[in-house]
Design a protein around this motif. Structure first.
Motif, PDB file in Angstrom:
ATOM      1  N   GLN A   1     -31.833 -42.989 -22.986  1.00  0.00           N
ATOM      2  CA  GLN A   1     -30.504 -43.490 -22.657  1.00  0.00           C
ATOM      3  C   GLN A   1     -29.614 -43.289 -23.874  1.00  0.00           C
ATOM      4  OE1 GLN A   1     -31.130 -47.557 -21.411  1.00  0.00           O
ATOM      5  NE2 GLN A   1     -32.836 -46.946 -20.087  1.00  0.00           N
TER       6      GLN A   1
ATOM      7  N   ALA B   1     -21.693 -42.362 -21.874  1.00  0.00           N
ATOM      8  CA  ALA B   1     -23.147 -42.419 -21.738  1.00  0.00           C
ATOM      9  C   ALA B   1     -23.680 -41.267 -20.900  1.00  0.00           C
ATOM     10  CB  ALA B   1     -23.556 -43.756 -21.101  1.00  0.00           C
TER      11      ALA B   1
ATOM     12  N   ALA C   1     -24.335 -51.644 -27.299  1.00  0.00           N
ATOM     13  CA  ALA C   1     -23.821 -50.509 -28.073  1.00  0.00           C
ATOM     14  C   ALA C   1     -22.619 -50.921 -28.912  1.00  0.00           C
ATOM     15  CB  ALA C   1     -23.453 -49.364 -27.138  1.00  0.00           C
TER      16      ALA C   1
ATOM     17  N   VAL D   1     -17.020 -46.671 -24.515  1.00  0.00           N
ATOM     18  CA  VAL D   1     -18.423 -46.317 -24.369  1.00  0.00           C
ATOM     19  C   VAL D   1     -18.571 -45.150 -23.396  1.00  0.00           C
ATOM     20  CG1 VAL D   1     -20.718 -47.135 -23.704  1.00  0.00           C
ATOM     21  CG2 VAL D   1     -19.109 -48.702 -24.830  1.00  0.00           C
TER      22      VAL D   1
ATOM     23  N   PRO E   1     -24.205 -46.979 -17.827  1.00  0.00           N
ATOM     24  CA  PRO E   1     -24.953 -48.089 -18.414  1.00  0.00           C
ATOM     25  C   PRO E   1     -24.510 -49.425 -17.838  1.00  0.00           C
ATOM     26  CG  PRO E   1     -23.262 -47.365 -19.925  1.00  0.00           C
ATOM     27  CD  PRO E   1     -23.243 -46.390 -18.775  1.00  0.00           C
TER      28      PRO E   1
ATOM     29  N   LEU F   1     -25.976 -43.613 -25.517  1.00  0.00           N
ATOM     30  CA  LEU F   1     -24.660 -44.235 -25.462  1.00  0.00           C
ATOM     31  C   LEU F   1     -23.886 -43.825 -26.695  1.00  0.00           C
ATOM     32  CD1 LEU F   1     -26.849 -46.447 -24.192  1.00  0.00           C
ATOM     33  CD2 LEU F   1     -24.743 -47.705 -23.804  1.00  0.00           C
TER      34      LEU F   1
ATOM     35  N   ARG G   1     -26.000 -53.202 -21.602  1.00  0.00           N
ATOM     36  CA  ARG G   1     -26.261 -52.100 -22.518  1.00  0.00           C
ATOM     37  C   ARG G   1     -24.988 -51.654 -23.230  1.00  0.00           C
ATOM     38  NH1 ARG G   1     -30.426 -52.257 -19.280  1.00  0.00           N
ATOM     39  NH2 ARG G   1     -32.400 -51.200 -19.782  1.00  0.00           N
ATOM     40  N   ALA G   2     -23.885 -51.646 -22.521  1.00  0.00           N
ATOM     41  CA  ALA G   2     -22.619 -51.292 -23.157  1.00  0.00           C
ATOM     42  C   ALA G   2     -22.262 -52.306 -24.243  1.00  0.00           C
ATOM     43  CB  ALA G   2     -21.513 -51.218 -22.111  1.00  0.00           C
TER      44      ALA G   2
END
Length: 274
Positions: free
Chosen positions: A171, A182, A212, A180, A204, A173, A208-209
């Motif tokens: 994954q 991805a 990041a 963001v 994402p 990013l 998850r964002a």
């Protein structure tokens, strides 16, 4: 407005596209030399020429970092900073900072030269301690594989990380000034179907964002990449890269151009141009 590019590859897609956006907005974009003897170059070199309004630091060589530090000393804004860029080259320091800040970074242990690697429980991942282009990143699934790698990289200073069994996709990013981007890419460590490095669209989760974005706060980065894998209970960060390529992501060049304009505008308000 003048924008300096500290890069050994000004034709890189994201840089070239961002430069085109900036030029359409009336900016002057210059490639800044940073090799041996380049300190006295005009156009914002470290030897006393007039400063650009902002510099984008894409190169990571010792000469490029030395130039960035000198430009910062003279009051020029550099994105990312020399200190943040250099930090992301040392995977031991990177992991220590991340884990100290509570980020779910993979346990990363300094192991010395690969040819002298102490006994490990297979499988595990071995990486060059110092992140750079074409560095070592490999899955070691047994003694034969370890001997093979040690023969190819006997003096390479490495770190080890636990092998996180995923679905064969990394994954990726990328963050540019808080935006963001991805994609999923077939893992270099995957033994499944599909070509290593091939990409697929991926959106994402908000979690998850947010992770990041938190990485940028901890590391002091404005343009960076975060590599994630699915751990047993939560996403696991396995690498952070300062100023990655962000290839093929619509909107990334515009975001990079916007970042340069914003940082230069802040410098115009708070400091005199060189």
């Amino acid at each position: 407005m003048r924008v300096g590019l500290i890069t050994g590859d000004p034709g890189h897609p994201v840089l070239a596209a961002a430069a085109a956006v900036l030029e359409r907005r009336g900016c002057r974009v210059e490639v800044v030399p940073f090799g041996a003897g380049a300190g006295g170059a005009g156009g914002g070199g470290a030897g006393g020429g007039s400063l650009a309004d902002v510099y984008l630091l894409k190169a990571r060589t010792p000469q490029a970092l030395a130039l960035a530090r000198e430009l910062e000393r003279r009051g020029a804004p550099v994105v990312n900073s020399a200190a943040a860029t250099e930090l992301c080259q040392d995977r031991v320091r990177m992991a220590g900072l991340a884990r100290g800040a509570g980020l779910p970074f993979a346990a990363t242990l300094a192991a010395g030269p690969l040819g002298e690697l102490p006994g490990q429980e297979y499988p595990f991942v071995v990486k060059s301690r110092h992140s750079r282009r074409h560095d070592l990143v490999a899955l070691v699934d047994g003694a034969a594989r370890l001997r093979e790698l040690a023969g190819q990289w006997p003096q390479e200073e490495v770190v080890t990380q636990p092998y996180v069994r995923g679905n064969g996709w990394d994954q990726k990013l990328w963050v540019v000034d808080g935006q963001v981007f991805a994609a999923r890419r077939r893992s270099e460590l995957s033994s499944g179907d599909g070509e290593s490095g091939s990409a697929a669209e991926w959106e994402p989760s908000a979690r998850r964002a947010a992770l990041a974005l938190r990485v940028g706060e901890v590391f002091g980065l404005q343009v960076y990449g975060v590599d994630l894998l699915d751990g047993a209970a939560e996403p696991v960060i396995v690498d952070v890269n300062a100023f990655p390529g962000v290839r093929g992501r619509p909107g990334a060049p515009e975001a990079l151009a916007g970042l340069a304009l914003r940082v230069a505008g802040e410098r115009g308000r708070f400091g005199a141009s060189g």
